[in-house]
Write an enzyme that holds these catalytic residues in place. Structure first.
Site, PDB file in Angstrom:
ATOM      1  N   GLN A  99       0.825  -1.214   0.000  1.00 19.56           N
ATOM      2  CA  GLN A  99       0.000   0.000   0.000  1.00 19.56           C
ATOM      3  C   GLN A  99       0.860   1.266   0.000  1.00 19.56           C
ATOM      4  O   GLN A  99       0.342   2.378   0.024  1.00 19.56           O
ATOM      5  CB  GLN A  99      -0.919   0.010   1.236  1.00 19.56           C
ATOM      6  CG  GLN A  99      -1.910  -1.145   1.253  1.00 19.56           C
ATOM      7  CD  GLN A  99      -2.652  -1.285   2.589  1.00 19.56           C
ATOM      8  OE1 GLN A  99      -2.422  -0.534   3.533  1.00 19.56           O
ATOM      9  NE2 GLN A  99      -3.549  -2.268   2.652  1.00 19.56           N
ATOM     10  N   HIS A 145      -1.279  -0.023   5.887  1.00 18.39           N
ATOM     11  CA  HIS A 145      -1.864   0.914   6.864  1.00 18.39           C
ATOM     12  C   HIS A 145      -0.956   2.114   7.143  1.00 18.39           C
ATOM     13  O   HIS A 145      -0.573   2.375   8.270  1.00 18.39           O
ATOM     14  CB  HIS A 145      -2.194   0.192   8.177  1.00 18.39           C
ATOM     15  CG  HIS A 145      -3.227  -0.890   8.005  1.00 18.39           C
ATOM     16  ND1 HIS A 145      -3.902  -1.436   9.056  1.00 18.39           N
ATOM     17  CD2 HIS A 145      -3.727  -1.510   6.900  1.00 18.39           C
ATOM     18  CE1 HIS A 145      -4.758  -2.354   8.607  1.00 18.39           C
ATOM     19  NE2 HIS A 145      -4.655  -2.415   7.300  1.00 18.39           N
TER      20      HIS A 145
END
Ligand SMILES: [Ca+2]
Ligand SMILES: [Ca+2]
Lengths: 377, 377
Positions: B90, B155
């Protein structure tokens, strides 16, 4: 019955397998698989329900009857002794609540469309109390009668709720559909939430008792058609739901003397459509805590407490007529933080949480049913 | 293009009629029919967008590029001068915001996954500012670097927002996915919302500046992965959204020094599932203002103000990745009173309201697009 119908259908299609379990009777939700059972059927637009504490239930039919339903679902003969009820349009017998002291006094409270004179089409919502004994009502006393009575058979409101201490009875009312001009005025009961003592007297602490020309029974105003009411167990606060005009069904937490906006503001379309009239907001008028737009035609509400659905503690359950659902609303303080919809595929009029934590629903149908929601183990 | 494809498809089916208008590009909503146009395409996971005020836009690609998109949708060459960015999982280039004084200082602020040393997989979220001139960044300065840096590529948070007066920059962070144990401790930036001055210095009014062993940049804590942030125009209050574990995506209004509960409480499943761990609520931990369960994988948020959609004034628009939507949330004070879902059928990363009141969306795709929502006249 459902199984049978399905089997016939399948045979009709040339299929031979037999479906062993009717999965249409189970609703999958976030926290539980919910089993839907039919407890009783053949009730004519059932509207209100109270658990008698011994497994039996007292149920109103909008068509004008009050009946006891036994624990096995058998429906009793009409209880005699009701006052004259005008059954027409949305009018009829509405809600009922047991006296907070029912086990001693056997008193019940019920609301209905009351004609001005015998047979008259001029009606309004009244509340009576009576003693229930041997399938008969005794000592019937009208403790509230909405003023003025008017022609027309719509928007009666009619839901009842006792305050947590039992000292006050709240009565949710409506605007009769065509009497919106009265709703913002305090000299009438049209579109009002009313609070009285259980004997019909006016509490000295009501907000308008000392205001000339104001009806002293008024608790709050600017309501279009209150359809559901329940006391939040953790706070003792009354929550109500009402119908919007075309969209804009509302959840409110009515406080003494406040104005809930109808017909000046609404999240529905009548005033908020393409052109935008006065719109959604106005100083001095309360916003709803939640609204459904498009409308679900919200009807009953109940706060959930019980062991069947441990994840639902404190949630507000709201039923929908057109919406054919139970909306499970997660409550935090004075607002909603999440909604989940349980699709029942039938018009639902009212919801009550039973002593064992299962949830009872009334279907709004000429041959209406009592449904029970419980957790699939 | 859509028209063409449809025509070919119809010919393939032996149909000859030509569809004159592509209704798939219009979304019917309560208050407006919404036209969806593609403004630009071919962007590699676009993540953040800023309007430059002259019709041009500055856009980040998570793949590590910053580009100018012209008013006609043509996508410029990568802007040079970015620091090293670790593009993995991510991680990559995240959000950007213009300096509140951009027309004078030409400064931009951007967030990204910063490696510990060149090429390292040990990363955290950093924020840099730089002067934009001639498609090049000058005077790049890292003004914040999340501590500690850790292995793993999940995250990161990464969303930025300036306070209304421009004195403070908020930085939304995440828990790295596997560092939940740090989130309730104040000696690190894991799972925190951070507030700094635009030059990187720590505001003396931050809640933990005088607390030994606490990181002074912390504004609030107990966040899982903040993905969207915007300032409410009418109040100046920051609103944030974050991902829940499995359900329980949240809207919060983070206040100084408060605890937003992760990983102790959540409306998602990790701790609230069949067994129920600690559950939904705990004293000393804030409840979300709203949650989505099941999750929509909430991403960007923006308060709507503008002339295109007059009925949406003050609404909070929230986008969903998995949810492939814009959720239009009606706000009253500090809570949500209604939700309407606009189904976009593509993963949406971010939402911005343009100066003309149309709404720009970024799609989260390897060949991502900028979409514009405007009212059908
Ligand atoms: Ca209202
Ligand atoms: Ca939280």
């Amino acid at each position: 019955m459902k199984l049978l119908r399905r089997s016939i259908l399948m045979l009709g299609l040339g299929l031979t397998s037999f479906v062993a379990s009717a999965d249409t009777d189970t609703i999958k939700t976030r926290w539980a698989d919910v089993k839907v059972d039919t407890v009783a059927s053949g009730l004519n637009h059932p509207w209100g329900l109270a658990f008698l504490g011994d497994g039996r239930m007292l149920v109103t039919e909008r068509a004008g009857n009050l009946r006891i339903v036994a624990a096995d679902g058998s429906v009793g003969e009409p209880i005699s002794g009701l006052p004259e009820i005008k059954v027409r349009g949305q009018g009829g017998l509405f809600d009922l609540r047991l006296s907070p002291n029912f086990s001693n006094d056997n008193l019940i409270y019920f609301s209905y469309s009351e004609p001005e004179t015998a047979g008259s089409d001029i009606t309004s919502t009244a509340v009576a109390r009576a003693r229930l004994e041997n399938n008969k009502l005794h000592d019937v006393k009208v403790i509230f009668s909405q003023q003025p009575k008017v022609m027309g058979g719509r928007h009666y409101g009619g839901r009842l709720a006792f305050s947590a201490n039992g000292d006050f009875l709240f009565i949710g009312l409506g605007d009769h559909g065509h009497r919106q001009d009265d709703v913002q005025k305090l000299d009438n009961h049209t579109g009002k939430l009313v609070r009285i003592h259980p004997d019909g007297s006016v509490p000295k602490s009501n907000p308008f008792v000392n205001q000339a020309d104001a009806k002293p029974e008024i608790w709050s105003y600017g309501h279009r058609n209150i359809q559901g009411m329940d006391i939040q167990p953790t706070t003792g606060q009354l929550w109500t739901v009402e119908h919007g005009p075309q969209g804009g069904d509302e959840v409110n937490m009515p406080k003494a003397g406040l104005n809930y906006g109808w017909p000046v503001i609404t999240h529905g379309e009548q005033y908020g459509g393409g052109e935008v009239g006065i719109g959604f907001k106005k100083d001095g008028m309360e916003q709803p805590i939640w609204h459904w737009t498009p409308s679900i035609a919200v009807s009953g509400v109940a706060f959930y407490q019980g062991s069947q659905f441990p994840q639902w503690q404190g949630n507000l359950l709201a039923t929908g007529l057109k919406g054919q659902q139970v909306a499970r609303l997660e409550v935090n303080g004075d607002h909603i933080i999440h909604q989940e919809t349980l699709n029942l595929k039938r018009r639902i009029r009212e919801v009550k949480v039973s002593p064992d934590g299962s949830i009872y629903l009334l279907t709004d149908e000429p041959k209406g049913a009592i449904l029970r929601l419980s957790a699939v183990k």
